[in-house]
Motif scaffolding. Structure first.
Motif, PDB file in Angstrom:
ATOM      1  N   HIS A  63       0.839  -1.204   0.000  1.00 52.11           N
ATOM      2  CA  HIS A  63       0.000   0.000   0.000  1.00 52.11           C
ATOM      3  C   HIS A  63       0.873   1.251   0.000  1.00 52.11           C
ATOM      4  O   HIS A  63       1.853   1.326   0.739  1.00 52.11           O
ATOM      5  CB  HIS A  63      -0.928   0.020   1.218  1.00 52.11           C
ATOM      6  CG  HIS A  63      -1.814  -1.182   1.329  1.00 52.11           C
ATOM      7  ND1 HIS A  63      -2.933  -1.341   0.544  1.00 52.11           N
ATOM      8  CD2 HIS A  63      -1.734  -2.278   2.130  1.00 52.11           C
ATOM      9  CE1 HIS A  63      -3.513  -2.496   0.856  1.00 52.11           C
ATOM     10  NE2 HIS A  63      -2.813  -3.075   1.808  1.00 52.11           N
ATOM     11  N   ASP A  68      -2.572   5.997   0.293  1.00 54.25           N
ATOM     12  CA  ASP A  68      -3.403   5.204   1.201  1.00 54.25           C
ATOM     13  C   ASP A  68      -2.785   5.179   2.597  1.00 54.25           C
ATOM     14  O   ASP A  68      -2.451   4.117   3.135  1.00 54.25           O
ATOM     15  CB  ASP A  68      -3.545   3.777   0.653  1.00 54.25           C
ATOM     16  CG  ASP A  68      -4.698   3.016   1.278  1.00 54.25           C
ATOM     17  OD1 ASP A  68      -5.426   3.611   2.105  1.00 54.25           O
ATOM     18  OD2 ASP A  68      -4.876   1.833   0.945  1.00 54.25           O
ATOM     19  N   THR A  71      -4.506   2.959   5.637  1.00 54.21           N
ATOM     20  CA  THR A  71      -4.266   1.519   5.556  1.00 54.21           C
ATOM     21  C   THR A  71      -2.834   1.188   5.969  1.00 54.21           C
ATOM     22  O   THR A  71      -2.586   0.226   6.697  1.00 54.21           O
ATOM     23  CB  THR A  71      -4.526   0.997   4.132  1.00 54.21           C
ATOM     24  OG1 THR A  71      -5.889   1.239   3.800  1.00 54.21           O
ATOM     25  CG2 THR A  71      -4.244  -0.484   4.026  1.00 54.21           C
TER      26      THR A  71
END
Length: 235
Positions: A63, A68, A71
């Motif tokens: 990720h 992101d 996350t």
């Protein structure tokens, strides 16, 4: 699990980190070595999303930290070189606060808190305000908070500073156990003897640039890690 590609971070005219690339794989304890001001803390803070960087990419378990970040932060834990905790909280309230952030169910958090607090002999002090803790106690609490949500990647800046020999031994065992279970650890240290015995791989940074990286045997050869480090520093 942690991939840093062409990381660059500047402060004014100074390049604190200069086009640095590192890959920390699943199962690896990866040590990060360098003199004071070499760029270690800047790299670590960039890797956990505390510092914005000027160029490069960082991914956590696939990720992107830029696109992101939430996350990524769910899958990592960070222990800074000086544990900056909420002094107005008690130890148990702080651990429950961290557990709430990561949505750890009540039964699981109670079991983990009990297990780790007993390991570090901190159970009797959890009701006390963190403001009353010594530096070593704060460091133990920070370690417990980092492990409590079972992160995939753990990033630590000088994690052994302030820990007594027994707690240091416990932490080394936890690090090995975490990586043997499929996690990864990236940490900086000035204690080169610890790094030499503990790490699967090591990277040496000098003035923001990566100067040597590889398995411990590849980096040090027939010398000690201290000898290699001092030789590189002298060049």
């Amino acid at each position: 699990m942690l991939k840093i590609e062409h990381l660059t971070k500047t402060y004014g005219e100074k390049k604190a980190v200069d086009d640095l690339s590192l890959h920390i794989q699943k199962g690896e304890i990866f040590g990060f070595i360098g003199h004071n001001g070499a760029g270690k803390s800047t790299t670590l803070k960039s890797a956990v999303g505390i510092l914005k960087f000027d160029a490069g990419t960082i991914t956590i378990n696939g990720h992107s930290l830029l696109s992101d970040p939430v996350t990524c932060k769910q899958e990592l834990a960070y222990i800074p070189d000086n544990p900056d905790l909420y002094d107005f909280m008690s130890g148990i309230k702080y651990l429950n606060f961290i557990s709430d952030i990561f949505a750890i169910p009540s039964a699981e958090r109670q079991e983990r808190i009990r297990r780790y607090a007993d390991m570090f002999e901190l159970t009797a002090d959890l009701a006390q305000p963190i403001s009353a803790y010594s530096h070593g106690m704060k460091q133990k609490l920070a370690v417990i908070a980092a492990w409590i949500h079972s992160p995939k990647v753990i990033i630590m800046d000088e994690p052994f500073v302030g820990l007594d020999p027994k707690a240091s031994h416990l932490l080394k065992g936890m690090m090995r156990e975490h990586c043997d279970a499929g996690g990864a650890i990236f940490f900086s240290t000035h204690v080169l003897e610890v790094a030499e015995k503990l790490c699967d791989k090591v990277a040496i940074i000098k003035q923001g640039k990566l100067v040597k990286v590889g398995t411990m045997e590849e980096v040090k050869g027939d010398d000690s890690l201290e000898e290699v480090f001092l030789e590189l520093e002298a060049e």
